[in-house]
Design a protein around this motif. Structure first.
Motif, PDB file in Angstrom:
ATOM      1  N   ARG A   1      40.677  80.423 -35.562  1.00  0.00           N
ATOM      2  CA  ARG A   1      40.171  81.763 -35.263  1.00  0.00           C
ATOM      3  C   ARG A   1      41.322  82.752 -35.086  1.00  0.00           C
ATOM      4  O   ARG A   1      41.239  83.900 -35.529  1.00  0.00           O
ATOM      5  N   THR A   2      42.407  82.308 -34.439  1.00  0.00           N
ATOM      6  CA  THR A   2      43.567  83.182 -34.247  1.00  0.00           C
ATOM      7  C   THR A   2      44.213  83.528 -35.580  1.00  0.00           C
ATOM      8  O   THR A   2      44.573  84.691 -35.841  1.00  0.00           O
ATOM      9  N   LEU A   3      44.359  82.539 -36.464  1.00  0.00           N
ATOM     10  CA  LEU A   3      44.923  82.812 -37.789  1.00  0.00           C
ATOM     11  C   LEU A   3      44.029  83.750 -38.593  1.00  0.00           C
ATOM     12  O   LEU A   3      44.515  84.608 -39.346  1.00  0.00           O
ATOM     13  N   LYS A   4      42.727  83.552 -38.416  1.00  0.00           N
ATOM     14  CA  LYS A   4      41.784  84.427 -39.120  1.00  0.00           C
ATOM     15  C   LYS A   4      41.958  85.869 -38.658  1.00  0.00           C
ATOM     16  O   LYS A   4      42.008  86.800 -39.472  1.00  0.00           O
ATOM     17  N   ARG A   5      42.076  86.047 -37.327  1.00  0.00           N
ATOM     18  CA  ARG A   5      42.275  87.391 -36.802  1.00  0.00           C
ATOM     19  C   ARG A   5      43.619  87.972 -37.258  1.00  0.00           C
ATOM     20  O   ARG A   5      43.746  89.174 -37.498  1.00  0.00           O
TER      21      ARG A   5
ATOM     22  N   ARG B   1      39.776  83.753 -44.002  1.00  0.00           N
ATOM     23  CA  ARG B   1      39.043  82.487 -43.918  1.00  0.00           C
ATOM     24  C   ARG B   1      39.829  81.354 -44.577  1.00  0.00           C
ATOM     25  O   ARG B   1      39.831  80.224 -44.095  1.00  0.00           O
ATOM     26  N   VAL B   2      40.506  81.673 -45.693  1.00  0.00           N
ATOM     27  CA  VAL B   2      41.331  80.663 -46.357  1.00  0.00           C
ATOM     28  C   VAL B   2      42.445  80.194 -45.427  1.00  0.00           C
ATOM     29  O   VAL B   2      42.720  78.987 -45.299  1.00  0.00           O
ATOM     30  N   ALA B   3      43.096  81.142 -44.744  1.00  0.00           N
ATOM     31  CA  ALA B   3      44.179  80.788 -43.825  1.00  0.00           C
ATOM     32  C   ALA B   3      43.661  79.959 -42.658  1.00  0.00           C
ATOM     33  O   ALA B   3      44.338  79.035 -42.179  1.00  0.00           O
ATOM     34  N   ALA B   4      42.459  80.279 -42.182  1.00  0.00           N
ATOM     35  CA  ALA B   4      41.901  79.560 -41.036  1.00  0.00           C
ATOM     36  C   ALA B   4      41.570  78.115 -41.374  1.00  0.00           C
ATOM     37  O   ALA B   4      41.516  77.256 -40.486  1.00  0.00           O
ATOM     38  N   ARG B   5      41.343  77.798 -42.647  1.00  0.00           N
ATOM     39  CA  ARG B   5      40.950  76.450 -43.051  1.00  0.00           C
ATOM     40  C   ARG B   5      42.130  75.582 -43.515  1.00  0.00           C
ATOM     41  O   ARG B   5      41.926  74.469 -43.998  1.00  0.00           O
ATOM     42  N   VAL B   6      43.326  76.094 -43.420  1.00  0.00           N
ATOM     43  CA  VAL B   6      44.504  75.313 -43.824  1.00  0.00           C
ATOM     44  C   VAL B   6      44.651  74.113 -42.890  1.00  0.00           C
ATOM     45  O   VAL B   6      44.584  74.238 -41.663  1.00  0.00           O
ATOM     46  N   GLU B   7      44.867  72.917 -43.500  1.00  0.00           N
ATOM     47  CA  GLU B   7      45.063  71.702 -42.711  1.00  0.00           C
ATOM     48  C   GLU B   7      46.552  71.526 -42.424  1.00  0.00           C
ATOM     49  O   GLU B   7      47.375  71.564 -43.354  1.00  0.00           O
ATOM     50  N   PRO B   8      46.926  71.318 -41.154  1.00  0.00           N
ATOM     51  CA  PRO B   8      48.353  71.290 -40.766  1.00  0.00           C
ATOM     52  C   PRO B   8      49.178  70.267 -41.532  1.00  0.00           C
ATOM     53  O   PRO B   8      50.268  70.592 -42.022  1.00  0.00           O
ATOM     54  N   VAL B   9      48.704  69.030 -41.660  1.00  0.00           N
ATOM     55  CA  VAL B   9      49.494  67.973 -42.302  1.00  0.00           C
ATOM     56  C   VAL B   9      49.759  68.290 -43.762  1.00  0.00           C
ATOM     57  O   VAL B   9      50.898  68.217 -44.252  1.00  0.00           O
TER      58      VAL B   9
END
Length: 416
Positions: A323-327, A402-410
């Motif tokens: 949510r923070t990345l989305k904002r 939304r794309v940034a919010a769904r990025v998987e860390p690994v």
């Protein structure tokens, strides 16, 4: 703290974003292009609105200044209005009427020399309309002649150029009568009057400058053989332009046949239709530039996310929520919109003020009825364009956010 983090990162990406490999500054250039696109779109739209509004106000000022808001005449063509004194007094007493001016209209044949002859419309008035007085380029606007001398005549620039007239020249007017087959001398010796050119006006409206000349009411009555109280029409000025139509209807209902009341919008319907077309089409077409520039932010932010995928993964690994990345990216999109809108508004305002002061953009008067592009600034236009543009930029940033919010860390950290 989250708000400060998002704001800090969005400002960092806006002004200092760099790619991962060679050409690191190219990403920053792409963001600047996005800001520039919004800037140019906003500036173009604001200037289009200012010019179209300026056209509308300038044309309306010219037409109303020449013929007033309402013209009260007779239904019967070429029939004068009798009892002019009484009718003028009653019109003045009507609520909403701010001025009533009598007009005597007389078609005449104007002759300066053997080769300089033309048919014109002589308008006899107590004084030249205030708008035309401001547009007198040579001489003065006095329509009455010197005491014991020849009556004065004020002519348009187009006519003066065509007939070779200058202030102080003497011209002769032959009164025309309306016969069964059009304008004629009526089979009688024409009434003749000599005038002295007192002034030359220029409205850039060819239909006015090339047709109408002005003199005193008394001289026009004499040429038209009208009795002193009779007039061709009354020019009525209203205090509230929004009530023109209702007031015209009130005049017709009150006085009945043969009194006719026509508004300036009815008399020049074709000209105002042209202005309305400009007002409805041009801002819409130019507005597409803003929409394209706003949605260009989608590609810019997606490219930024692609370049910063590893950083985004690290932020997520450190506990930053989706949510923070989305904002963050929503704030970045809005920030691009705010900066672009501010620069665009400043650019439009600067050019508009320069145009008002120096007339940088000239126009052919025969096509646009004015010599320079008119500008009419309205704070509401700036406010609406700013709100809509920032909203579109924020909306365009939603998909990349939304794309940034769904990025998987690994996967992001291992991203090459």
């Amino acid at each position: 703290m989250p708000v400060r983090f998002e704001r800090f990162m969005s400002f960092r990406y806006l002004w200092g974003a760099e790619g991962r490999e060679q050409g690191r500054s190219f990403l920053r250039f792409i963001i600047y292009v996005a800001v520039g696109g919004v800037t140019l779109g906003v500036a173009a739209l604001l200037l289009a609105l200012a010019i179209v509004r300026g056209f509308s106000e300038e044309i309306e000022e010219k037409i109303v200044g020449f013929g007033a808001h309402i013209q009260v005449s007779s239904y019967v063509q070429d029939e004068p209005l009798d009892q002019g004194v009484s009718l003028r007094r009653q019109l003045r007493e009507m609520k909403g009427v701010s001025g009533v001016s009598p007009v005597v209209e007389q078609p005449v044949l104007l002759r300066y020399s053997e080769d300089a002859i033309d048919g014109v419309v002589l308008l006899g008035m107590d004084r030249l309309p205030s708008y035309l007085e401001k547009r007198v380029e040579a001489g003065g606007g006095a329509v009455d002649g010197e005491k014991g001398g020849e009556p004065g005549l004020v002519v348009g620039r187009e006519m003066a150029t065509r007939l070779g007239l200058a202030v102080g020249d003497r011209v002769t007017a032959f009164a025309l009568q309306q016969g069964e087959s059009g304008m004629s001398m009526g089979g009688q010796r024409p009434r003749v009057e000599q005038f002295r050119i007192r002034g030359i006006y220029d409205t850039s409206l060819q239909d006015i400058d090339d047709v109408y000349v002005f003199s005193s009411t008394a001289v026009a009555r004499e040429l038209g053989s009208l009795a002193a109280p009779s007039v061709s029409r009354f020019n009525v000025t209203v205090s509230d332009p929004s009530r023109i139509d209702s007031l015209a209807a009130q005049i017709e209902n009150r006085f009945g046949f043969p009194v006719s009341a026509r508004t300036v919008y009815q008399q020049y319907a074709g000209l105002f239709a042209w202005v309305d077309l400009q007002q409805s089409i041009i801002p819409l077409v130019i507005g597409v530039i803003v929409i394209v520039a706003a949605f260009n932010i989608i590609g810019t932010l997606l490219m930024l996310i692609l370049e910063k995928t590893r950083e985004i993964g690290i932020l997520k690994g450190l506990g930053t929520s989706g949510r923070t990345l989305k904002r963050l990216f929503l704030v970045l999109g809005v920030l691009i919109g705010v900066v672009g809108t501010s620069l665009g508004a400043a650019l439009a305002l600067t050019f508009a003020l320069l145009q008002q002061q120096f007339g940088l953009v000239s126009l052919p008067a025969e096509a646009y009825y004015m010599t320079t592009a008119p500008i009419a600034l309205n704070p509401l236009d700036f406010l609406l364009v700013a709100v809509v543009t920032v909203f579109l930029c924020g909306a365009a940033a939603y998909i990349p956010a939304r794309v940034a919010a769904r990025v998987e860390p690994v996967k992001a950290i291992r991203f090459e």
